[in-house]
Design an enzyme around this catalytic site. Structure first.
Site, PDB file in Angstrom:
ATOM      1  N   THR A  22      25.613  70.984 -17.559  1.00 15.39           N
ATOM      2  CA  THR A  22      24.364  70.315 -17.750  1.00 15.39           C
ATOM      3  C   THR A  22      24.350  69.209 -18.588  1.00 15.39           C
ATOM      4  O   THR A  22      23.884  68.022 -18.189  1.00 15.39           O
ATOM      5  CB  THR A  22      23.331  71.551 -18.013  1.00 15.39           C
ATOM      6  OG1 THR A  22      23.342  72.424 -17.336  1.00 15.39           O
ATOM      7  CG2 THR A  22      21.781  71.078 -18.222  1.00 15.39           C
ATOM      8  N   ALA A  52      37.543  67.532 -20.177  1.00 15.41           N
ATOM      9  CA  ALA A  52      38.225  68.896 -20.003  1.00 15.41           C
ATOM     10  C   ALA A  52      37.381  69.902 -19.236  1.00 15.41           C
ATOM     11  O   ALA A  52      36.133  69.676 -19.830  1.00 15.41           O
ATOM     12  CB  ALA A  52      38.386  69.698 -21.425  1.00 15.41           C
ATOM     13  N   LYS A 113      25.224  75.079 -31.301  1.00 13.25           N
ATOM     14  CA  LYS A 113      24.595  75.707 -32.398  1.00 13.25           C
ATOM     15  C   LYS A 113      24.941  77.130 -32.891  1.00 13.25           C
ATOM     16  O   LYS A 113      25.388  77.513 -34.212  1.00 13.25           O
ATOM     17  CB  LYS A 113      23.247  76.108 -32.457  1.00 13.25           C
ATOM     18  CG  LYS A 113      22.583  76.650 -30.961  1.00 13.25           C
ATOM     19  CD  LYS A 113      22.477  75.585 -29.959  1.00 13.25           C
ATOM     20  CE  LYS A 113      22.670  75.893 -28.751  1.00 13.25           C
ATOM     21  NZ  LYS A 113      21.568  75.366 -27.797  1.00 13.25           N
ATOM     22  N   LYS A 213      19.837  78.376 -34.505  1.00 10.65           N
ATOM     23  CA  LYS A 213      18.898  77.278 -34.792  1.00 10.65           C
ATOM     24  C   LYS A 213      18.474  77.168 -36.404  1.00 10.65           C
ATOM     25  O   LYS A 213      18.563  76.416 -36.976  1.00 10.65           O
ATOM     26  CB  LYS A 213      18.396  76.524 -34.074  1.00 10.65           C
ATOM     27  CG  LYS A 213      18.880  76.290 -32.517  1.00 10.65           C
ATOM     28  CD  LYS A 213      17.968  76.055 -31.272  1.00 10.65           C
ATOM     29  CE  LYS A 213      18.559  75.648 -30.186  1.00 10.65           C
ATOM     30  NZ  LYS A 213      17.701  75.784 -29.016  1.00 10.65           N
TER      31      LYS A 213
HETATM   32  N1  LIG Z   1      21.197  72.989 -21.864  1.00  8.99           N
HETATM   33  C1  LIG Z   1      20.370  72.623 -22.762  1.00  8.99           C
HETATM   34  O1  LIG Z   1      19.278  72.433 -22.802  1.00  8.99           O
HETATM   35  C2  LIG Z   1      21.037  72.513 -24.047  1.00  8.99           C
HETATM   36  C3  LIG Z   1      22.249  72.898 -24.483  1.00  8.99           C
HETATM   37  N2  LIG Z   1      23.008  72.885 -25.616  1.00  8.99           N
HETATM   38  C4  LIG Z   1      24.337  73.189 -26.029  1.00  8.99           C
HETATM   39  O2  LIG Z   1      25.155  72.309 -25.226  1.00  8.99           O
HETATM   40  C5  LIG Z   1      26.202  73.240 -24.816  1.00  8.99           C
HETATM   41  C6  LIG Z   1      26.506  72.956 -23.457  1.00  8.99           C
HETATM   42  O3  LIG Z   1      25.519  73.438 -22.872  1.00  8.99           O
HETATM   43  P1  LIG Z   1      25.355  73.304 -21.231  1.00  8.99           P
HETATM   44  O4  LIG Z   1      25.785  71.973 -20.764  1.00  8.99           O
HETATM   45  O5  LIG Z   1      23.873  73.562 -20.936  1.00  8.99           O
HETATM   46  O6  LIG Z   1      26.240  74.200 -20.539  1.00  8.99           O
HETATM   47  P2  LIG Z   1      27.018  74.586 -19.206  1.00  8.99           P
HETATM   48  O7  LIG Z   1      27.326  75.952 -19.187  1.00  8.99           O
HETATM   49  O8  LIG Z   1      25.806  73.688 -18.334  1.00  8.99           O
HETATM   50  O9  LIG Z   1      28.184  73.619 -19.408  1.00  8.99           O
HETATM   51  C7  LIG Z   1      29.447  74.053 -20.170  1.00  8.99           C
HETATM   52  C8  LIG Z   1      30.637  73.537 -19.310  1.00  8.99           C
HETATM   53  O10 LIG Z   1      31.696  73.705 -19.952  1.00  8.99           O
HETATM   54  C9  LIG Z   1      32.730  74.209 -19.153  1.00  8.99           C
HETATM   55  N3  LIG Z   1      33.719  75.231 -20.045  1.00  8.99           N
HETATM   56  C10 LIG Z   1      33.888  76.313 -20.501  1.00  8.99           C
HETATM   57  N4  LIG Z   1      34.632  76.715 -21.110  1.00  8.99           N
HETATM   58  C11 LIG Z   1      35.572  75.715 -21.018  1.00  8.99           C
HETATM   59  C12 LIG Z   1      37.020  75.247 -21.367  1.00  8.99           C
HETATM   60  N5  LIG Z   1      37.554  76.362 -22.101  1.00  8.99           N
HETATM   61  N6  LIG Z   1      37.551  74.346 -20.878  1.00  8.99           N
HETATM   62  C13 LIG Z   1      36.819  73.263 -20.236  1.00  8.99           C
HETATM   63  N7  LIG Z   1      35.527  73.563 -19.521  1.00  8.99           N
HETATM   64  C14 LIG Z   1      34.839  74.656 -20.329  1.00  8.99           C
HETATM   65  C15 LIG Z   1      32.119  75.397 -18.249  1.00  8.99           C
HETATM   66  O11 LIG Z   1      32.541  75.484 -17.006  1.00  8.99           O
HETATM   67  C16 LIG Z   1      30.567  74.325 -18.039  1.00  8.99           C
HETATM   68  O12 LIG Z   1      30.848  73.460 -16.932  1.00  8.99           O
HETATM   69  C17 LIG Z   1      25.962  74.401 -25.514  1.00  8.99           C
HETATM   70  O13 LIG Z   1      26.594  74.299 -26.819  1.00  8.99           O
HETATM   71  C18 LIG Z   1      24.627  74.639 -25.397  1.00  8.99           C
HETATM   72  O14 LIG Z   1      24.264  75.571 -26.532  1.00  8.99           O
HETATM   73  C19 LIG Z   1      22.147  72.294 -26.705  1.00  8.99           C
HETATM   74  C20 LIG Z   1      20.884  71.925 -26.306  1.00  8.99           C
HETATM   75  C21 LIG Z   1      20.122  72.005 -25.133  1.00  8.99           C
HETATM   76  N1  LIG Z   2      19.150  77.606 -24.091  1.00  7.10           N
HETATM   77  C1  LIG Z   2      18.390  76.499 -25.299  1.00  7.10           C
HETATM   78  C2  LIG Z   2      18.902  75.166 -24.983  1.00  7.10           C
HETATM   79  C3  LIG Z   2      18.847  74.230 -26.141  1.00  7.10           C
HETATM   80  O1  LIG Z   2      19.336  74.217 -27.091  1.00  7.10           O
HETATM   81  C4  LIG Z   2      16.861  76.393 -25.144  1.00  7.10           C
HETATM   82  O2  LIG Z   2      16.510  77.171 -24.184  1.00  7.10           O
HETATM   83  O3  LIG Z   2      16.402  76.014 -26.001  1.00  7.10           O
END
Ligand SMILES: NC(=O)C1=CN([C@@H]2O[C@H](COP(=O)(O)OP(=O)(O)OC[C@H]3O[C@@H](n4cnc5c(N)ncnc54)[C@H](O)[C@@H]3O)[C@@H](O)[C@H]2O)C=CC1
Ligand SMILES: N[C@@H](CC=O)C(=O)O
Ligand code: NA
Length: 438
Positions: A22, A52, A113, A213
């Site tokens: 995302t 990656a 976080k 957080k």
């Molecule tokens: N989605 C949100 O609204 C927010 C997310 N975050 C943080 O951002 C980070 C990413 O979140 P999202 O993008 O929502 O998660 P997501 O699950 O959509 O994306 C993570 C991606 O990393 C890939 N991945 C996992 N392990 C891997 C590895 N070993 N090698 C290569 N790729 C790998 C997964 O296949 C996935 O496509 C997390 O730490 C989350 O807590 C922070 C603030 C808001």
């Molecule tokens: N899963 C988290 C994403 C942002 O940190 C949330 O819902 O706030």
């Protein structure tokens, strides 16, 4: 200290991206679409040299497939990489990759976080030792600038408390339970579809994401170290439609709050996350959907409020991009931003010592002496009752709902009073305590 690779006027700042979900996919697209503006703002071209992912064969619209690799360790330790953006989430392999990147001499931007609230000490120490940056604006409250204000703008002030909504998913769910009478499950599914939830949404609904957080915020605000596991944490999985109705009958709404306070008497830090009844007139009550809001109280500035989108790919990418440009500027100047400040070494308060007001619903038999017995449970445990309301009136002996609102009390005292209430003969149904703020 690892010597800086010289970024001369002709060299770009070379970026490795970990994860293309995302947030990662939004960051990859912005790096391409805004390349020219970013070059001017950073002072050098920002070149994405690798991404990656788990599956290199998957079609990813707008992403150059020649950049994809399934070997993240080789990517972060590649000689030419200046900056690693970690957006895979979770503890491992994120921890190992971030440490390897710093030890190899790259700076790091992360939104993780959970990682920082668990292994922050080691990560910041490794960055310091190697003379590199770790920036993490996206890790707390998505797009809202809150890390930089705490690390920089407010670093000369004395912060006394932080109270806020820091998880978009749970705020979305509670909002939908109130406004649309939606079920918990259907609101959670929507939050997942909108890209707000963690890969495992248990982290959101069980309160762990907000606790991580809160630990980061408390550490920054009070110049100490707080680990996620030290945060008192209750999620929203037990919040029922009856709780929502009870809050509404008090002209309040249910919110998952993160609260960080310094107790001046014993110099401890109380950090907690729990569902809370908030009066509708309180500014936090009107924070809806996946929005977040954080109130900070400090000695000199007084009260500050930060508000904005707390989750979602695009808003979170905004915070990541801000860090990315800042770290690139630092690399170009051969400088680093602020490191960890934990010199005060304050201890984290016991959960039982945390003080808050309560709203308690209980079913009792409507007989002479019931109120006196109930009141005695509170009095014996030093909990002062502020208001009592009997919800319905029936015949003598019938079950009725009693609502009790307390003054601020210690958690351990309230728990003891509730345990005694549950043993009373006159109490004929469940006893439901809920915390109240504002
Ligand atoms: N989605 C949100 O609204 C927010 C997310 N975050 C943080 O951002 C980070 C990413 O979140 P999202 O993008 O929502 O998660 P997501 O699950 O959509 O994306 C993570 C991606 O990393 C890939 N991945 C996992 N392990 C891997 C590895 N070993 N090698 C290569 N790729 C790998 C997964 O296949 C996935 O496509 C997390 O730490 C989350 O807590 C922070 C603030 C808001
Ligand atoms: N899963 C988290 C994403 C942002 O940190 C949330 O819902 O706030
Ligand atoms: Na933020």
């Amino acid at each position: 200290m690892t010597p800086h690779r010289r970024i001369d006027e002709a060299s770009p700042v070379r970026i490795a991206l970990l994860g293309c979900g995302t947030v990662g996919s939004a960051v990859a697209r912005l790096l391409t679409e805004q390349a020219e503006d970013l070059r001017v703002r950073a002072g050098r071209r920002l070149e994405l040299v690798g991404i990656a992912v788990r599956d290199t064969t998957r079609e990813r619209p707008g992403i150059d497939s020649s950049l994809l690799t399934d070997d993240p360790l080789a990517l972060v330790t590649a000689e030419e990489v200046d900056l690693v953006v970690e957006l895979i989430g979770g503890i491992e392999p994120a921890r190992e990759l971030v440490l390897a990147a710093l030890d190899r001499g790259a700076s790091v931007v992360t939104a993780n976080k959970a990682l920082l609230a668990t292994h922050g000490a080691k990560i910041f120490e490794t960055a310091e030792r190697n003379g590199r940056d770790v920036y993490f604006e996206a890790a707390v409250a998505g797009a809202i600038p809150i890390i930089r204000p705490l690390r920089e703008s407010l670093v000369g002030d004395e912060i006394t408390s932080i109270i806020g909504i820091v998880n978009g998913t749970t705020n979305y769910i509670l909002d939908k339970m109130h406004s649309d009478k939606q079920t918990f499950e259907s609101a959670l599914t929507e939050a997942q579809e909108l890209g707000y939830a963690e890969a495992d949404p248990t982290a959101d609904v069980a309160g762990h994401d907000a606790a991580a957080k809160a630990a980061i915020l408390a550490g920054l605000a009070f110049h100490c170290r707080v680990r996620a596991e030290e945060v008192f944490c209750e999620g929203i999985t037990e919040v029922t439609p009856e709780d929502i109705a009870a809050a509404e009958s008090m002209d309040s709404v249910m919110k998952l709050l993160a609260i960080c306070q310094v107790n001046p008497e014993d110099e401890t830090v109380a950090v907690r996350v729990h569902p809370t009844m908030v009066p509708r007139k309180h500014p936090l009550a009107s924070v809806d959907g996946a929005y977040n809001a954080i109130f900070i109280e400090s000695q000199s500035a007084g009260r500050l409020m930060f508000y904005g989108p707390g989750a979602g790919g695009s808003p979170t990418a905004s915070a990541v991009m801000g860090d990315l440009v800042t770290v690139a500027r630092n690399l170009v100047r051969g400088a680093t931003g602020p490191g960890e400040s934990s010199y005060r070494g304050l201890a984290v308060a016991d959960a039982g010592a945390i003080r808050t007001a309560y709203h308690i619903r209980l079913q009792v038999a409507d007989v002479a002496g019931t109120l006196e017995s109930v009141a005695a449970c509170f009095a014996r445990n030093h909990v002062s009752v502020r208001a009592v309301r009997q919800e319905a009136q029936g015949a003598v002996g019938e079950a009725v709902e009693l609502v009790i609102v307390t003054h601020v009390a210690r958690t351990q005292d309230l728990d003891a009073a509730v345990a005694e209430l549950r043993l009373l003969d006159q109490v004929t149904g469940p006893v439901r305590p809920m915390r109240v703020e504002g």
